[in-house]
Scaffold this motif. Structure first.
Motif, PDB file in Angstrom:
ATOM      1  N   LYS A  38      -6.195   8.768  12.053  1.00  0.00           N
ATOM      2  CA  LYS A  38      -5.892   8.202  12.627  1.00  0.00           C
ATOM      3  C   LYS A  38      -4.962   6.828  12.561  1.00  0.00           C
ATOM      4  CE  LYS A  38      -9.401   9.840  15.612  1.00  0.00           C
ATOM      5  NZ  LYS A  38     -10.918   8.852  15.950  1.00  0.00           N
ATOM      6  N   VAL A  39      -4.060   6.882  11.518  1.00  0.00           N
ATOM      7  CA  VAL A  39      -4.120   5.731  10.697  1.00  0.00           C
ATOM      8  C   VAL A  39      -2.351   5.864  10.736  1.00  0.00           C
ATOM      9  CG1 VAL A  39      -4.050   4.282   7.765  1.00  0.00           C
ATOM     10  CG2 VAL A  39      -6.271   5.253   9.145  1.00  0.00           C
ATOM     11  N   LYS A  40      -1.598   4.995  10.743  1.00  0.00           N
ATOM     12  CA  LYS A  40      -0.322   4.918  10.632  1.00  0.00           C
ATOM     13  C   LYS A  40      -0.073   4.286   9.962  1.00  0.00           C
ATOM     14  CE  LYS A  40       1.076   4.073  14.811  1.00  0.00           C
ATOM     15  NZ  LYS A  40       2.207   5.657  15.291  1.00  0.00           N
ATOM     16  N   GLU A  41      -0.691   3.231   9.526  1.00  0.00           N
ATOM     17  CA  GLU A  41      -0.117   2.276   7.757  1.00  0.00           C
ATOM     18  C   GLU A  41      -0.709   1.522   7.230  1.00  0.00           C
ATOM     19  OE1 GLU A  41       3.128  -0.212   7.651  1.00  0.00           O
ATOM     20  OE2 GLU A  41       3.114   0.216  10.474  1.00  0.00           O
ATOM     21  N   VAL A  42      -1.153   0.806   6.282  1.00  0.00           N
ATOM     22  CA  VAL A  42      -1.887   0.616   5.425  1.00  0.00           C
ATOM     23  C   VAL A  42      -1.060  -0.907   5.013  1.00  0.00           C
ATOM     24  CG1 VAL A  42      -3.549  -0.465   4.128  1.00  0.00           C
ATOM     25  CG2 VAL A  42      -3.505   1.972   5.606  1.00  0.00           C
ATOM     26  N   LEU A  43      -1.339  -2.188   5.522  1.00  0.00           N
ATOM     27  CA  LEU A  43      -0.271  -3.263   4.602  1.00  0.00           C
ATOM     28  C   LEU A  43      -1.330  -4.541   4.777  1.00  0.00           C
ATOM     29  CD1 LEU A  43       0.986  -4.733   8.117  1.00  0.00           C
ATOM     30  CD2 LEU A  43       0.409  -2.484   7.755  1.00  0.00           C
ATOM     31  N   GLN A  44      -0.581  -5.850   3.310  1.00  0.00           N
ATOM     32  CA  GLN A  44      -1.480  -7.007   3.387  1.00  0.00           C
ATOM     33  C   GLN A  44      -1.390  -7.569   4.844  1.00  0.00           C
ATOM     34  OE1 GLN A  44      -1.704  -7.979   0.334  1.00  0.00           O
ATOM     35  NE2 GLN A  44      -3.123  -9.363   0.693  1.00  0.00           N
ATOM     36  N   GLN A  50      -3.775  -0.052  17.462  1.00  0.00           N
ATOM     37  CA  GLN A  50      -4.749  -1.618  17.148  1.00  0.00           C
ATOM     38  C   GLN A  50      -5.167  -1.781  15.547  1.00  0.00           C
ATOM     39  OE1 GLN A  50      -6.921   0.234  19.405  1.00  0.00           O
ATOM     40  NE2 GLN A  50      -5.954   2.009  17.650  1.00  0.00           N
ATOM     41  N   GLY A  51      -4.577  -2.549  14.792  1.00  0.00           N
ATOM     42  CA  GLY A  51      -5.100  -3.164  13.159  1.00  0.00           C
ATOM     43  C   GLY A  51      -6.523  -3.417  13.303  1.00  0.00           C
ATOM     44  N   PHE A  52      -7.241  -2.862  12.163  1.00  0.00           N
ATOM     45  CA  PHE A  52      -8.537  -2.943  12.270  1.00  0.00           C
ATOM     46  C   PHE A  52      -8.322  -3.966  10.839  1.00  0.00           C
ATOM     47  CE2 PHE A  52      -9.573   0.372  14.159  1.00  0.00           C
ATOM     48  CZ  PHE A  52     -10.008   0.033  15.173  1.00  0.00           C
ATOM     49  N   LEU A  53      -8.502  -5.246  10.748  1.00  0.00           N
ATOM     50  CA  LEU A  53      -9.200  -6.261   9.451  1.00  0.00           C
ATOM     51  C   LEU A  53     -10.385  -6.077   8.499  1.00  0.00           C
ATOM     52  CD1 LEU A  53      -7.498  -8.864   8.685  1.00  0.00           C
ATOM     53  CD2 LEU A  53      -9.048  -9.994   9.486  1.00  0.00           C
ATOM     54  N   VAL A  54      -9.567  -6.106   7.028  1.00  0.00           N
ATOM     55  CA  VAL A  54     -10.850  -5.738   6.313  1.00  0.00           C
ATOM     56  C   VAL A  54     -10.142  -6.149   4.903  1.00  0.00           C
ATOM     57  CG1 VAL A  54     -10.299  -3.104   7.225  1.00  0.00           C
ATOM     58  CG2 VAL A  54      -9.664  -3.662   5.472  1.00  0.00           C
ATOM     59  N   HIS A  55     -11.354  -6.431   4.319  1.00  0.00           N
ATOM     60  CA  HIS A  55     -11.330  -6.879   2.519  1.00  0.00           C
ATOM     61  C   HIS A  55     -10.563  -6.566   1.818  1.00  0.00           C
ATOM     62  CE1 HIS A  55     -13.057  -8.224  -1.228  1.00  0.00           C
ATOM     63  NE2 HIS A  55     -12.692  -9.466  -0.740  1.00  0.00           N
ATOM     64  N   MET A  96       0.517  -1.035  -0.106  1.00  0.00           N
ATOM     65  CA  MET A  96       0.167  -0.407   0.741  1.00  0.00           C
ATOM     66  C   MET A  96       0.758   1.103  -0.313  1.00  0.00           C
ATOM     67  SD  MET A  96      -3.044  -1.051  -0.195  1.00  0.00           S
ATOM     68  CE  MET A  96      -3.644   0.525  -0.247  1.00  0.00           C
ATOM     69  N   ALA A  97       1.714   1.146  -0.550  1.00  0.00           N
ATOM     70  CA  ALA A  97       2.500   2.350  -0.749  1.00  0.00           C
ATOM     71  C   ALA A  97       2.287   3.159  -1.569  1.00  0.00           C
ATOM     72  CB  ALA A  97       4.212   1.906  -1.088  1.00  0.00           C
ATOM     73  N   GLY A  98       2.948   4.780  -1.063  1.00  0.00           N
ATOM     74  CA  GLY A  98       1.904   5.865  -1.510  1.00  0.00           C
ATOM     75  C   GLY A  98       0.146   6.191  -0.763  1.00  0.00           C
ATOM     76  N   VAL A  99       0.224   5.396  -0.121  1.00  0.00           N
ATOM     77  CA  VAL A  99      -1.334   5.610   0.320  1.00  0.00           C
ATOM     78  C   VAL A  99      -1.686   6.868   1.721  1.00  0.00           C
ATOM     79  CG1 VAL A  99      -3.610   4.597   2.126  1.00  0.00           C
ATOM     80  CG2 VAL A  99      -2.145   2.888   0.753  1.00  0.00           C
ATOM     81  N   LEU A 100      -0.296   7.007   2.423  1.00  0.00           N
ATOM     82  CA  LEU A 100      -0.244   7.847   2.902  1.00  0.00           C
ATOM     83  C   LEU A 100      -0.189   8.903   2.536  1.00  0.00           C
ATOM     84  CD1 LEU A 100       0.233   6.150   6.363  1.00  0.00           C
ATOM     85  CD2 LEU A 100      -2.145   7.074   4.870  1.00  0.00           C
ATOM     86  N   ASP A 101      -0.186  10.162   2.553  1.00  0.00           N
ATOM     87  CA  ASP A 101       0.561  11.323   2.840  1.00  0.00           C
ATOM     88  C   ASP A 101       1.049  11.982   3.378  1.00  0.00           C
ATOM     89  OD1 ASP A 101      -2.246  12.717   0.846  1.00  0.00           O
ATOM     90  OD2 ASP A 101      -0.829  11.950   0.021  1.00  0.00           O
ATOM     91  N   SER A 102       2.370  13.272   4.091  1.00  0.00           N
ATOM     92  CA  SER A 102       3.151  13.683   5.194  1.00  0.00           C
ATOM     93  C   SER A 102       1.905  14.641   5.952  1.00  0.00           C
ATOM     94  CB  SER A 102       3.969  14.508   4.150  1.00  0.00           C
ATOM     95  OG  SER A 102       3.571  15.842   3.946  1.00  0.00           O
ATOM     96  N   VAL A 103       2.602  14.328   7.231  1.00  0.00           N
ATOM     97  CA  VAL A 103       1.833  14.582   8.652  1.00  0.00           C
ATOM     98  C   VAL A 103       1.191  16.427   7.718  1.00  0.00           C
ATOM     99  CG1 VAL A 103       1.561  15.372  10.756  1.00  0.00           C
ATOM    100  CG2 VAL A 103       2.534  13.085   9.894  1.00  0.00           C
ATOM    101  N   ASN A 104       2.833  16.655   7.516  1.00  0.00           N
ATOM    102  CA  ASN A 104       2.101  18.534   7.045  1.00  0.00           C
ATOM    103  C   ASN A 104       1.598  18.763   6.300  1.00  0.00           C
ATOM    104  OD1 ASN A 104       4.575  19.014   8.666  1.00  0.00           O
ATOM    105  ND2 ASN A 104       6.127  19.010   7.012  1.00  0.00           N
ATOM    106  N   ILE A 139      -5.651  -2.275   8.616  1.00  0.00           N
ATOM    107  CA  ILE A 139      -5.270  -0.877   9.049  1.00  0.00           C
ATOM    108  C   ILE A 139      -4.730  -0.749  10.542  1.00  0.00           C
ATOM    109  CG2 ILE A 139      -6.655   1.446   8.469  1.00  0.00           C
ATOM    110  CD1 ILE A 139      -8.597  -0.146   7.396  1.00  0.00           C
ATOM    111  N   ILE A 140      -3.260  -0.041  10.516  1.00  0.00           N
ATOM    112  CA  ILE A 140      -2.850  -0.334  11.676  1.00  0.00           C
ATOM    113  C   ILE A 140      -3.595   1.313  11.913  1.00  0.00           C
ATOM    114  CG2 ILE A 140      -0.493   0.368  13.253  1.00  0.00           C
ATOM    115  CD1 ILE A 140      -1.465  -2.501  11.707  1.00  0.00           C
ATOM    116  N   THR A 141      -4.277   1.589  13.253  1.00  0.00           N
ATOM    117  CA  THR A 141      -3.810   2.829  13.696  1.00  0.00           C
ATOM    118  C   THR A 141      -4.113   2.726  15.197  1.00  0.00           C
ATOM    119  OG1 THR A 141      -6.067   1.730  15.033  1.00  0.00           O
ATOM    120  CG2 THR A 141      -7.028   2.415  12.768  1.00  0.00           C
TER     121      THR A 141
END
Length: 316
Positions: free
Chosen positions: A39-45, A102-107, A1-9, A93-95
């Motif tokens: 709320k999202v820190k990262e998204v991963l498989q 915690q991580g939320f498991l999604v499809h 999921m590279a590129g899903v999150l933009d910078s905090v700034n 989705i790591i939040t």
């Protein structure tokens, strides 16, 4: 999921503009759900999960991520739906909520969209009290449901709502007389938690469900010839709310001469080192992470003691 999150700034530029970014995802079927990107820190498989004995069924296991152990919650099960199948093909989705990760498991994860809080609406009337929605919106003619994560977390890992013995002194109880606190939060669970905390001190509360409702309420008070800053010792407001967020509510209050001196605490599950800068940007008096009853109670007590324990208008 590279590129899903933009910078905090980039994201902090949304503060005070009544805007947010939603990460859209699916649990099963075509229904879209959303979560605030803040709320999202990262998204991963979905990584390999290790089962935890005696854990609730909604906790599918723990994952070892970046040197830490993170519980992974099945968001389908948590909202009363069936468990997700084939979790090796699912995403997590790591939040960070309330200073807990915690991580939320999604499809599947769809995309990030930039939206205006005015387009985020409360759940439709008649949904009942047992639903897991905190808001809804429409995107490309499709309904997007925003889940009340605080409700889910309170069921999986209930927080202690009891104020430490001895914190509420006799002087504090005396100061509480004739004081009111305005509470603004879109989560039913959060409203109850804050109200119980404040009312344990002996302070009356007025509870509203979002920033727009609070803003209309304050303006109506002024139109009726009432002075909100005398009526309320303080406002305790969430940040993420449908129609008008807490940042915009605060900015509106500060830009209104009759209201600008109201004491405002932004009380939120948003975590991160940039929160205090955001609070200063919109002019709130303080920031309090959810949910720490002792810390919140102490801030309320400090404010009512500073006011002398009485509504100024009653002393004239």
């Amino acid at each position: 999921m590279a590129g899903v999150l933009d910078s905090v700034n980039q994201r902090t530029q949304l503060v005070g503009q009544n805007r947010l970014e939603l990460l859209l995802f699916r649990l099963a079927g075509k229904q879209l759900y959303g979560i605030n990107v803040f709320k999202v820190k990262e998204v991963l498989q979905c990584p390999k999960l290790t089962s935890m004995p005696k854990s609730k069924s909604v906790v599918r296991g723990v994952a070892h991520i970046r040197g830490g152990t993170t519980p992974i919650l099945d968001l389908g099960l948590a909202t009363g739906k069936r468990a997700l199948d084939n979790i090796e093909d699912a995403f997590v989705i790591i939040t960070e909520y309330n200073n807990r990760v915690q991580g939320f498991l999604v499809h599947s994860v769809d995309r990030i969209v930039n939206m205006n809080w005015e387009d985020i609406l409360p759940p439709p009337k008649g949904t009942g009290h047992d639903h897991y929605l905190t808001a809804v919106t429409k995107l490309d003619n499709q309904m997007v449901e925003i889940i009340d994560v605080e409700k889910i977390l309170s069921e999986v890992s209930p927080v202690n709502e009891t104020i430490r013995e001895g914190l509420i002194t006799d002087d504090a109880r005396k100061a509480a007389v004739n004081n009111k606190v305005l509470i603004v939060d879109d989560s039913r669970i959060a409203r109850k938690q804050i109200s119980r905390c404040v009312e344990q001190i002996g302070i009356e509360t007025v509870v509203l469900e979002d920033g727009k409702e609070a803003w209309d309420y304050l303006r109506q008070m002024l139109a009726d010839g009432k002075d909100p800053k005398n009526e309320f010792a303080m406002i305790i407001s969430d940040i993420e709310m449908p129609e008008m967020d807490g940042y915009t509510l605060t900015a509106n209050i500060r830009n209104t001469p009759e209201l600008k001196d109201m004491h405002i605490i932004l009380h939120t599950s948003l975590s991160g080192v940039f929160n205090k800068a955001m609070v200063q940007k919109v002019g709130a008096n303080d920031f309090q992470a959810k949910f720490h009853p002792d810390e919140l109670a102490q801030k309320v007590i400090d404010q009512i003691m500073a006011r002398g324990g009485s509504v100024p208008a009653l002393e004239e």
